[in-house]
Scaffold this active site. Structure first.
Site, PDB file in Angstrom:
ATOM      1  N   GLU A 282      32.632 -12.094 -50.792  1.00  0.00           N
ATOM      2  CA  GLU A 282      31.288 -12.610 -51.611  1.00  0.00           C
ATOM      3  C   GLU A 282      31.014 -14.218 -51.173  1.00  0.00           C
ATOM      4  O   GLU A 282      30.830 -14.723 -52.267  1.00  0.00           O
ATOM      5  CB  GLU A 282      31.554 -12.428 -53.036  1.00  0.00           C
ATOM      6  N   HIS A 306      28.259  -4.516 -54.072  1.00  0.00           N
ATOM      7  CA  HIS A 306      29.199  -4.979 -54.700  1.00  0.00           C
ATOM      8  C   HIS A 306      29.325  -6.522 -54.234  1.00  0.00           C
ATOM      9  O   HIS A 306      29.342  -7.463 -55.236  1.00  0.00           O
ATOM     10  CB  HIS A 306      30.690  -4.411 -54.188  1.00  0.00           C
ATOM     11  N   GLU A 307      29.258  -6.997 -53.198  1.00  0.00           N
ATOM     12  CA  GLU A 307      29.083  -8.481 -52.778  1.00  0.00           C
ATOM     13  C   GLU A 307      28.124  -9.150 -53.075  1.00  0.00           C
ATOM     14  O   GLU A 307      28.030 -10.175 -53.805  1.00  0.00           O
ATOM     15  CB  GLU A 307      29.494  -8.750 -51.227  1.00  0.00           C
ATOM     16  N   HIS A 310      28.444 -10.074 -56.839  1.00  0.00           N
ATOM     17  CA  HIS A 310      29.306 -11.071 -57.137  1.00  0.00           C
ATOM     18  C   HIS A 310      28.224 -12.484 -57.260  1.00  0.00           C
ATOM     19  O   HIS A 310      28.774 -13.419 -57.857  1.00  0.00           O
ATOM     20  CB  HIS A 310      30.293 -11.383 -55.973  1.00  0.00           C
ATOM     21  N   GLU A 329      35.738  -8.860 -60.730  1.00  0.00           N
ATOM     22  CA  GLU A 329      35.651  -7.615 -60.294  1.00  0.00           C
ATOM     23  C   GLU A 329      35.273  -6.546 -60.900  1.00  0.00           C
ATOM     24  O   GLU A 329      34.617  -5.596 -60.751  1.00  0.00           O
ATOM     25  CB  GLU A 329      37.236  -7.267 -59.684  1.00  0.00           C
ATOM     26  N   ASP A 384      47.839 -12.720 -55.424  1.00  0.00           N
ATOM     27  CA  ASP A 384      47.089 -11.747 -54.441  1.00  0.00           C
ATOM     28  C   ASP A 384      47.386 -10.493 -55.040  1.00  0.00           C
ATOM     29  O   ASP A 384      46.626  -9.207 -54.108  1.00  0.00           O
ATOM     30  CB  ASP A 384      47.752 -12.029 -53.180  1.00  0.00           C
ATOM     31  N   TYR A 392      39.064  -3.630 -61.207  1.00  0.00           N
ATOM     32  CA  TYR A 392      37.886  -3.132 -60.571  1.00  0.00           C
ATOM     33  C   TYR A 392      37.113  -2.149 -61.790  1.00  0.00           C
ATOM     34  O   TYR A 392      36.210  -2.187 -62.362  1.00  0.00           O
ATOM     35  CB  TYR A 392      38.029  -2.471 -59.268  1.00  0.00           C
TER      36      TYR A 392
HETATM   37  N1  BES Z   1      36.628 -10.540 -53.961  1.00  0.00           N
HETATM   38  C1  BES Z   1      36.899  -9.304 -53.286  1.00  0.00           C
HETATM   39  C2  BES Z   1      38.128  -9.232 -52.062  1.00  0.00           C
HETATM   40  C3  BES Z   1      39.334  -9.928 -52.767  1.00  0.00           C
HETATM   41  C4  BES Z   1      39.946  -9.709 -53.568  1.00  0.00           C
HETATM   42  C5  BES Z   1      39.898 -10.460 -51.716  1.00  0.00           C
HETATM   43  C6  BES Z   1      40.888 -10.140 -54.151  1.00  0.00           C
HETATM   44  C7  BES Z   1      41.211 -11.255 -51.961  1.00  0.00           C
HETATM   45  C8  BES Z   1      41.859 -10.907 -53.250  1.00  0.00           C
HETATM   46  C9  BES Z   1      35.727  -8.521 -52.818  1.00  0.00           C
HETATM   47  O1  BES Z   1      34.603  -8.937 -53.575  1.00  0.00           O
HETATM   48  C10 BES Z   1      35.940  -6.939 -53.247  1.00  0.00           C
HETATM   49  O2  BES Z   1      35.983  -6.660 -54.148  1.00  0.00           O
HETATM   50  N2  BES Z   1      36.110  -6.391 -51.982  1.00  0.00           N
HETATM   51  C11 BES Z   1      36.512  -4.821 -51.955  1.00  0.00           C
HETATM   52  C12 BES Z   1      35.173  -4.150 -51.959  1.00  0.00           C
HETATM   53  C13 BES Z   1      34.714  -3.477 -52.963  1.00  0.00           C
HETATM   54  C14 BES Z   1      33.505  -2.375 -52.606  1.00  0.00           C
HETATM   55  C15 BES Z   1      35.823  -2.755 -53.959  1.00  0.00           C
HETATM   56  C16 BES Z   1      37.311  -4.709 -50.966  1.00  0.00           C
HETATM   57  O3  BES Z   1      37.607  -5.623 -50.046  1.00  0.00           O
HETATM   58  O4  BES Z   1      37.685  -3.183 -50.732  1.00  0.00           O
HETATM   59 ZN    ZN Z   2      34.495  -7.897 -55.648  1.00  0.00          ZN
END
Ligand code: BES
Ligand code: ZN
Length: 621
Positions: A282, A306-307, A310, A329, A384, A392
């Protein structure tokens, strides 16, 4: 948080102390002493050397009159010079020490600041293997003409390309000037200014946390979707991407209608090469997306919803530490589902949530008690490790529970006020709870007990108040699946011709982890699942076909692993192969052949799976 609020919350039976939870253990910064409030970048992209080099100027807000040090986060940065700048711009060299690196946190850059300067400038250079950057040769791009660079800063990788206070508790605005060779378009998580010669400029006037610092560069084309949105991609991809994401404007209007105006002026999207390690990121004003969401039929555009979501939950109201990441999330997954409901209908929204809930319930079985908490004990989770279904889906489920109890009208108004109240702030779980109690739970007595809220947030597992919507299509699929598994319905006779992607995902998720070989072969023969171009279907099907012992699925799985760098999709296939000696050898050979094409984070994750398989083969599933 004020002390009175802290004391009020101390009544909660927490498995740890609230004060401890407010600290960010993943940063060397000391934001109570001094805070960065604005960042100026002056950088050059050196593709042949795989380095970003230049200066960062940090504008400082000193909060402690005694402070004599500015501690910053870095990882594998070469620091060339540090100086203080006075108001007239005169520079004075400062002494500094770069500490020995910690494997997780990187190196503390300690700058001696005897006079508390208003600005500090650091000249630096990134390492070719910077954890937050991926440099791609032209051969690794779709159009094979021009090299490509992109960043992924979340969670704690901004420090590998900018020395800064790398904690979500600190917010700053930024401006950037980036020098790049001709033919290279640079994009950042900011508004583009007109280019001047080989310098491309950017401005982000709103205060953002460091994990939202982002840069991408390559041969890029733009296609507008509305006056305030556009899709960027390599020229050969941009049309398909724009078609897939053409509902972005209705999505934005829906979200604005629910939660108030979009506060970031433009919303653009960038489709990255296949090695992008996430589904989406995002980055403000410039969402980064994996090409795997371009399924051709808009079936995976909930990632875009989703993005976009955010922009309210996460970028406007931000979790103050990684332990509070569910505030980003979980809220976003809830808002995402509301956008999908408004734009694509309630059936699709319910289907998507029930699929996600089923996966969460399955995943919970393998998580520790602490990992099952929305707000886990701090320090016991890596920065991480936040990408679990708990933050989520359990987070979103909690908000669905509140919505059901208080009613949609009340809850929507509450959430809109919440985003407004905490706009451009970074907050902890406990700050959110204090606001929830005062503005929702106590205002509408008799709807939800505070002990229920505490159970959702602090207890492991799922409360009994977690209910799911009925999805008639899924009930029919359960019946058909059961008949198929019992042998009373052939694979070709499954009523699957009209199943949409989510219905397929539901069918596949609840198949046995290892179907019989005959079942796998029959399903593949009837429905060509191994050849599906839909990456979410592949992620669920290929591991099952491999576990069934269907070696015909191996080459398809290999193609999939090499085509897709998104960790969530590619790792399950690696994990499955790693569970048998022959599969492990096959996966290792595939990895060796493609290693250079993977993102540093993906490489790290795959190597961990392979190492673990060698060390304790029975532990990998
Ligand atoms: N911000 C996250 C990606 C992220 C989270 C990167 C934690 C590093 C550490 C992003 O918004 C996200 O949640 N992406 C998901 C997609 C979503 C539809 C569940 C993904 O990448 O799978
Ligand atoms: Zn996210």
């Amino acid at each position: 948080m004020r002390l009175s609020a802290l004391l009020a919350l101390a009544a909660i039976a927490l498995p740890y102390s609230v004060a401890e939870a407010a600290q960010d253990p993943y940063s060397y910064a000391e934001p109570d002493r001094v805070r960065v409030r604005h960042v100026e970048l002056d950088l050059a992209l050196d593709f042949p050397a795989r380095a970003i080099a230049g200066t960062v100027t940090l504008e400082l807000d000193w909060r402690d009159a005694q402070a004599l040090t500015l501690n910053l986060d870095t990882r594998e940065l070469a620091i060339e010079r540090v100086e203080a700048l006075d108001d007239a711009g005169h520079a004075q060299a400062l002494r500094y020490t770069l500490a020995a690196p910690d494997a997780e946190l990187g190196s503390r850059l300690g700058i001696a600041t005897p006079t508390q300067p208003a600005r500090v400038r650091i000249a630096y250079r990134t390492a070719p293997a910077a954890s937050g950057l991926q440099w791609l040769d032209q051969a690794q791009t779709a159009d094979r003409q021009t090299p490509f660079l992109f960043s992924q800063s979340q969670s704690i990788h901004a420090r590998s390309w900018i020395p800064l206070q790398d904690t979500p508790a600190v917010r700053f605005s930024y401006a950037a000037r980036v020098r790049a060779a001709q033919g290279i378009t640079v994009l950042m998580s900011a508004l583009r200014q007109p280019a001047q010669g080989d310098v491309q400029s950017f401005s982000q006037p709103r205060p953002i946390p460091s994990y939202l610092m982002a840069i991408a560069a390559g041969a890029l084309a733009e296609q507008a979707a509305s006056p305030r949105t556009a899709v960027w991609a390599e020229p050969s991809q941009v049309q398909a991407a724009a078609r897939e994401f053409s509902d972005i404007e209705p999505m934005m209007q829906t979200t604005e209608h629910l939660y108030g105006p979009y506060r970031w002026s433009r919303y653009d999207m960038l489709v990255l090469p296949p090695s992008f390690p996430f589904g989406g990121m995002e980055n403000p004003q410039m969402t980064f997306l994996t090409p795997t969401v371009i399924a051709g039929d808009k079936s995976l555009v909930s990632v875009v919803a989703h993005e976009l979501a955010h922009s309210w939950s996460g970028n406007l109201v931000t979790s103050a530490t990684w332990r509070d990441i569910w505030l980003n999330e979980g809220f976003t997954t809830y808002v995402e589902n509301r956008i999908v409901e408004a734009v694509y209908g309630k059936t699709q929204a319910d289907e998507e949530f029930v699929v996600a809930a089923g996966e969460l319930q399955h995943k919970l079985q393998s998580l520790s008690e602490n990992q099952q908490r929305l707000a886990p004990a701090p320090r016991e989770v890596g920065a991480d490790d936040a990408l679990t279904d708990v933050a989520y889906v359990k987070g979103a489920w909690f908000l669905r529970f509140l919505e059901a109890r208080f009613g949609r009208a009340v809850f929507d108004a509450y959430l809109r006020d919440y985003f407004d109240h905490f706009a451009f702030q970074s907050i902890t779980t406990e700050q959110m709870l204090a606001y929830l109690r005062a503005n929702l739970v106590d205002k509408h007595p008799g709807k939800v007990g505070w002990d229920q809220v505490e159970q959702w947030v602090y207890a492991p597992g799922l409360p009994e108040s977690a209910t799911l919507p009925a999805v008639p299509a899924f009930t029919a699929i359960d019946t058909a699946r059961a008949a198929f598994l019992e042998g009373t319905l052939g694979a070709a006779a499954l009523p699957a011709k009209d199943w949409n992607t989510h219905e397929w995902l539901y069918f596949l998720d609840h198949l046995p982890e290892a179907p019989t070989l005959a079942q796998a072969q029959a399903l593949d023969a009837a429905w060509q699942l191994s050849r599906s171009g839909n990456a979410e279907i592949g992620m669920r099907w290929l591991p099952r076909a491999i576990r069934a012992g269907d070696s015909a699925a191996w080459p398809a799985a290999r193609t999939y692993m090499l085509r897709i760098g998104r960790m969530k999709l590619t790792l399950p296939v690696y994990r499955t192969f790693a569970s048998t000696p022959a599969g492990l050898a096959y996966a290792e050979a595939a990895y060796r052949a493609h290693k250079a094409g993977y993102h540093p984070l993906t490489r790290q994750a795959i190597e961990k799976v392979l190492r673990k398989a060698h060390a304790q083969p029975e532990a990998i599933r």
